[in-house]
Design a protein around this motif. Structure first.
Motif, PDB file in Angstrom:
ATOM      1  N   LEU A 191       8.648   2.482   7.549  1.00  0.00           N
ATOM      2  CA  LEU A 191       7.530   2.473   6.605  1.00  0.00           C
ATOM      3  C   LEU A 191       7.522   1.180   5.815  1.00  0.00           C
ATOM      4  O   LEU A 191       8.528   0.478   5.734  1.00  0.00           O
ATOM      5  CB  LEU A 191       7.632   3.657   5.628  1.00  0.00           C
ATOM      6  N   ARG A 192       6.376   0.894   5.219  1.00  0.00           N
ATOM      7  CA  ARG A 192       6.285  -0.210   4.269  1.00  0.00           C
ATOM      8  C   ARG A 192       5.484   0.261   3.061  1.00  0.00           C
ATOM      9  O   ARG A 192       4.568   1.090   3.198  1.00  0.00           O
ATOM     10  CB  ARG A 192       5.616  -1.436   4.884  1.00  0.00           C
ATOM     11  N   PRO A 193       5.794  -0.229   1.858  1.00  0.00           N
ATOM     12  CA  PRO A 193       5.020   0.174   0.677  1.00  0.00           C
ATOM     13  C   PRO A 193       3.606  -0.395   0.716  1.00  0.00           C
ATOM     14  O   PRO A 193       3.392  -1.527   1.151  1.00  0.00           O
ATOM     15  CB  PRO A 193       5.824  -0.396  -0.498  1.00  0.00           C
ATOM     16  N   GLU A 194       2.653   0.395   0.283  1.00  0.00           N
ATOM     17  CA  GLU A 194       1.272  -0.061   0.172  1.00  0.00           C
ATOM     18  C   GLU A 194       1.151  -1.037  -0.991  1.00  0.00           C
ATOM     19  O   GLU A 194       1.987  -1.061  -1.892  1.00  0.00           O
ATOM     20  CB  GLU A 194       0.360   1.141  -0.048  1.00  0.00           C
ATOM     21  N   ALA A 195       0.109  -1.867  -0.995  1.00  0.00           N
ATOM     22  CA  ALA A 195      -0.024  -2.919  -2.006  1.00  0.00           C
ATOM     23  C   ALA A 195      -0.019  -2.369  -3.425  1.00  0.00           C
ATOM     24  O   ALA A 195       0.505  -3.010  -4.338  1.00  0.00           O
ATOM     25  CB  ALA A 195      -1.296  -3.729  -1.759  1.00  0.00           C
ATOM     26  N   ARG A 196      -0.593  -1.180  -3.626  1.00  0.00           N
ATOM     27  CA  ARG A 196      -0.630  -0.626  -4.990  1.00  0.00           C
ATOM     28  C   ARG A 196       0.758  -0.236  -5.481  1.00  0.00           C
ATOM     29  O   ARG A 196       0.951   0.018  -6.676  1.00  0.00           O
ATOM     30  CB  ARG A 196      -1.568   0.572  -5.053  1.00  0.00           C
TER      31      ARG A 196
END
Length: 292
Positions: free
Chosen positions: A213-218
């Motif tokens: 996974l990767r964190p979303e920009a927000r």
């Protein structure tokens, strides 16, 4: 003369990029043993990251005047070290451990995000545990992990590099599973603190107990947003992001092409259409999220 332009000494101004470039084209070189001044895109990038602009201009001129893999185009080509730095500092991927109880019972096709799996839903179709809400792992999907109880593995720098290679080359099979098992044995587990994430790969390397996974920009930290704005994929784009317009103009006048900045790092997270779309959206929204 070149030494005075590139290394003028305390209290003196260095020479302009155009003057340094002209001398290099005339065959003038800095003093030192052969090979002391490495004229490669990596060395130019190192000078740019160190904000040593006179040395950057000198090495860029040497590189652009070189032959073989060097030359003007090399200064506008993607730099692999910068791509890995962006992967580590901005993408900031996490490998999560999918508990056995939440691993898929069977594959299921998603209408919105392509082939994927549903975790946490019993094969009988019964309700999931209230303490652990089900998490839908589809490639390209967006997840909220607050309260899910999902654990992540702490990745070292070399592990992050291996995971990126696994993602880019879609490596699976026995070798990938061995690598992931070794990673699981040595890495410590930490709770995911919540936030929004995008699924880059599930199952990772063919292993249904791992997801990438990767964190979303927000959910980006200020450091991630700053890195997204300041890290360039090529020497030319790095100079543009650092607002070194005199040096940029000198490179353009000497046939160094200008890269398409809107396409930087486009396929860093994979080539799946849904993943690329969400990744581009996050990159374009970087300024907006940081402003908030």
């Amino acid at each position: 003369k070149m030494m005075r332009l590139v290394r003028p000494g305390r209290g003196r101004q260095p020479g302009s990029a155009a003057d340094i470039w002209d001398l290099v084209q005339q065959g003038v070189r800095m003093p030192g043993a052969p090979g002391m001044w490495d004229a490669s895109p990596d060395s130019v990038m190192d000078a740019a990251n160190a904000k040593d602009w006179p040395l950057c201009a000198y090495l860029a001129a040497l590189c652009a005047c070189g032959k073989g893999e060097a030359g003007p185009n090399a200064l506008a080509a993607p730099n692999e070290r910068q791509r890995h730095r962006f992967w580590s500092e901005v993408v900031a991927p996490i490998v999560v451990e999918v508990p056995p109880a939440e691993q898929p019972q069977r594959p299921r096709r998603s209408q919105s995000a392509g082939a994927g799996f549903i975790c946490g839903v019993p094969a009988s179709g019964g309700a999931t545990s209230k303490a652990r809400p089900h998490v839908k792992f589809n490639r390209g999907a967006t997840l909220q992990l607050a309260g899910s109880g999902i654990k992540r593995l702490k990745l070292e720098a070399e592990d992050a590099h291996d995971v990126r290679r696994m993602l880019e080359e879609e490596i699976s099979g026995h070798a990938a599973k061995e690598k992931l098992e070794a990673l699981g044995r040595k890495a410590r587990l930490f709770s995911v603190s919540g936030g929004w994430f995008h699924v880059l790969a599930y199952p990772l390397g063919g292993d249904p107990s791992k997801a990438l996974l990767r964190p979303e920009a927000r959910s980006w930290t200020p450091q991630q947003a700053q890195a997204a704005r300041s890290i360039g994929e090529s020497v030319m784009s790095q100079l543009i992001k650092d607002c070194q317009w005199e040096l940029v103009e000198t490179l353009l006048r000497n046939k160094v092409p200008c890269p398409q900045l809107a396409e930087e790092f486009n396929f860093l997270c994979g080539r799946d259409d849904s993943i690329v779309k969400e990744w581009r959206k996050d990159l374009l929204a970087t300024w907006g999220w940081c402003g908030r």
